[in-house]
Design an enzyme around this catalytic site. Structure first.
Site, PDB file in Angstrom:
ATOM      1  N   TRP A  77       0.830  -1.201   0.000  1.00 50.25           N
ATOM      2  CA  TRP A  77       0.000   0.000   0.000  1.00 50.25           C
ATOM      3  C   TRP A  77       0.865   1.253   0.000  1.00 50.25           C
ATOM      4  O   TRP A  77       0.559   2.236  -0.691  1.00 50.25           O
ATOM      5  CB  TRP A  77      -0.956  -0.050   1.178  1.00 50.25           C
ATOM      6  CG  TRP A  77      -2.021   1.016   1.266  1.00 50.25           C
ATOM      7  CD1 TRP A  77      -2.566   1.474   2.423  1.00 50.25           C
ATOM      8  CD2 TRP A  77      -2.689   1.727   0.218  1.00 50.25           C
ATOM      9  NE1 TRP A  77      -3.530   2.432   2.159  1.00 50.25           N
ATOM     10  CE2 TRP A  77      -3.625   2.610   0.807  1.00 50.25           C
ATOM     11  CE3 TRP A  77      -2.575   1.710  -1.176  1.00 50.25           C
ATOM     12  CZ2 TRP A  77      -4.439   3.462   0.058  1.00 50.25           C
ATOM     13  CZ3 TRP A  77      -3.380   2.571  -1.921  1.00 50.25           C
ATOM     14  CH2 TRP A  77      -4.301   3.427  -1.299  1.00 50.25           C
ATOM     15  N   LYS A 100      -9.910  -4.640  11.973  1.00 51.18           N
ATOM     16  CA  LYS A 100     -10.337  -5.424  10.811  1.00 51.18           C
ATOM     17  C   LYS A 100      -9.276  -6.469  10.459  1.00 51.18           C
ATOM     18  O   LYS A 100      -9.611  -7.562  10.005  1.00 51.18           O
ATOM     19  CB  LYS A 100     -10.626  -4.514   9.612  1.00 51.18           C
ATOM     20  CG  LYS A 100      -9.394  -3.812   9.062  1.00 51.18           C
ATOM     21  CD  LYS A 100      -9.695  -2.996   7.833  1.00 51.18           C
ATOM     22  CE  LYS A 100      -8.383  -2.495   7.246  1.00 51.18           C
ATOM     23  NZ  LYS A 100      -8.519  -1.908   5.928  1.00 51.18           N
TER      24      LYS A 100
END
Length: 463
Positions: A53, A286
């Site tokens: 990312w 998450k």
């Protein structure tokens, strides 16, 4: 302490549905003016950390704004010396030859021969070397644009205006403590956008959670209003391949509005949000539950029903945990829910859970996986469990009507801790936990959370 930068107080940024139709150069000029850049003074943007990312984020900026060389400089820092394994070099060669545009570019740059030699085993490639050619070690199958790579941290950051934190949460504090040494003489305050998803738990003198933006604030002294968090939903390789994506930049209004406008692209819509805490904590949570999602998917042979049962329970635990931390947290809906959904659906943490459940990976290899990077959910499981097992945070159990540590109301978090950290149980235990006939309806946990009786302001250092 870092100094401050004087900027115009007028904020002309709005974040409505209408997209900015100015050209890229106009958007760049607007941000330059807002930051206080004079003509001829480069806006310097640097990515720190070159995972998937972090690399994609820097490459998106390079693709959009790199053409304006007299106005902006975009670079990325990664540590030198990481050798590319021969099997990876062989696969990289196949990727290069399957993409005519990439092949032509490397030949034109006289860089193709080294990949031929690496494939034959006649040469060792290094991660920083291939990054210059547009290849991220954690995402070999998705070639990026060529990047300006710096391996000296001081050179990369000392005068940067915008720093992108692409490091894992487990490395953020250490690297930014190093960065602070190079910022002692600074007059202006940098802007930092953190992509890191994970937390630290601090148990003494009282239990509290520390997010990556807080780690950066503590390590550097940069005021929290200059530190922002950017969250999904997104998968790095899909974003670079121009799959339509949304993101949220969270933090102070002063910076999130102009940065949302600057980062927004036709296929990458960036909204802004003030609730830094919930988004950043959810970013860490998450990953915790994505590991379990991968396990459940593998153990049930991708049963849609099994995965949805897991989804109901894990999201109720996430809601419960965020209500411990914030009095009025952002609801787990819209983009925040979508960010959780995509991570449970696909991503390195879900992949790790699948590989563990299938027996294709051993827990003994740790949480840093070749070709994938750091599995941030592993350290987050330990941090959240340790934090939420503290008696000082006790909440009232709805059925037993007695005080219990918050983790007692989070059965999935508990079982993930026993499987992955303590290694007391095998992966099948996650299905047994879901099938426990005494397991409460997830709605009950959400109702407890929303009663506000469990809010513990001390968890974020508030009193």
């Amino acid at each position: 302490m870092v100094g401050s930068v004087e900027v115009a107080t007028t904020n002309s940024y709005s974040n409505g549905a209408n997209h900015n139709h100015n050209g890229l150069e106009e958007k760049l000029d607007e941000l330059r003016r807002y930051i206080g850049k004079s003509d001829g003074d480069l806006l310097k943007i640097v990515g720190v950390g070159a995972g998937a990312w972090g690399s994609v984020f820097a490459a998106l900026l390079q693709d959009s704004y790199g053409q304006f060389r007299e106005k902006v400089q975009i670079r990325i820092w990664r540590r030198p010396g990481r050798a590319v394994e021969k099997a990876t070099a062989e696969h990289l060669f196949e990727v290069i030859n399957s993409r005519e545009d990439v092949l032509r570019r490397l030949i034109r740059r006289c860089a193709y021969l080294k990949y031929v030699e690496a494939r034959l085993g006649d040469r060792t490639l290094y991660a920083d070397e291939i990054l210059k050619d547009g290849f991220c070690l954690n995402m070999i199958d998705t070639p990026l644009c060529p990047m300006k790579v710096v391996t000296n941290l001081q050179e990369a950051v000392w005068d940067a205006d915008i720093v992108i934190n692409g490091l894992p949460s487990t490395e953020t504090r250490e690297v930014f403590e190093e960065i602070q040494k190079y910022w002692k003489e600074r007059i202006t305050t940098p802007i930092i956008i953190s992509l890191a998803k994970g937390i630290e738990a601090e148990l003494d003198p009282s239990p509290r959670i520390i997010t990556p933006t807080q780690m950066i604030n503590q390590a550097t002294g940069v005021p929290i209003e200059n530190i922002l968090y950017l969250g999904g939903p997104n998968i790095a390789s899909e974003i670079y391949n121009k799959e339509y994506a949304n993101a949220r930049i969270c933090g102070s209004e002063k910076w999130r509005l102009p940065l949302a406008k600057f980062l927004r692209q036709p296929h990458f819509i960036v909204w802004d949000n003030s609730d830094l805490v919930t988004h950043e904590v959810m970013g860490g949570l998450k990953n915790v539950y994505a590991i379990g999602a991968g396990m459940v998917a593998a153990l049930t042979n991708e049963s849609a029903t099994g995965k949805s049962v897991y989804f109901a329970h894990c999201t109720s635990e996430m809601i419960f945990i965020t209500h411990l931390l914030a009095e009025e947290p952002e609801k787990l809906a819209g983009p925040l829910l979508a960010d959780t959904y995509v991570t449970l659906l696909k991503g390195r943490n879900a992949w790790y859970g699948q590989m563990i459940a299938k027996g294709q990976l051993s827990l003994d290899i740790g949480d840093s996986i070749s070709g994938k990077g750091t599995i941030q959910g592993v350290s987050a499981i330990e941090a959240f469990y340790e934090l939420l097992s503290q008696e000082s945070l006790n909440v009232l159990h709805p059925e037993a009507n007695k005080p219990v540590a918050p983790v007692e109301l989070c059965p999935i978090l508990k079982i993930l801790y026993k499987i992955l950290i303590k290694r007391e149980q095998g992966v099948q235990a996650i299905l047994q936990a879901l099938r426990d006939e005494n397991l409460n309806d997830p709605r009950d946990r959400i109702e407890i959370a929303q009663s506000h009786a469990i809010y513990r302001p001390s968890l974020l250092g508030h009193h």
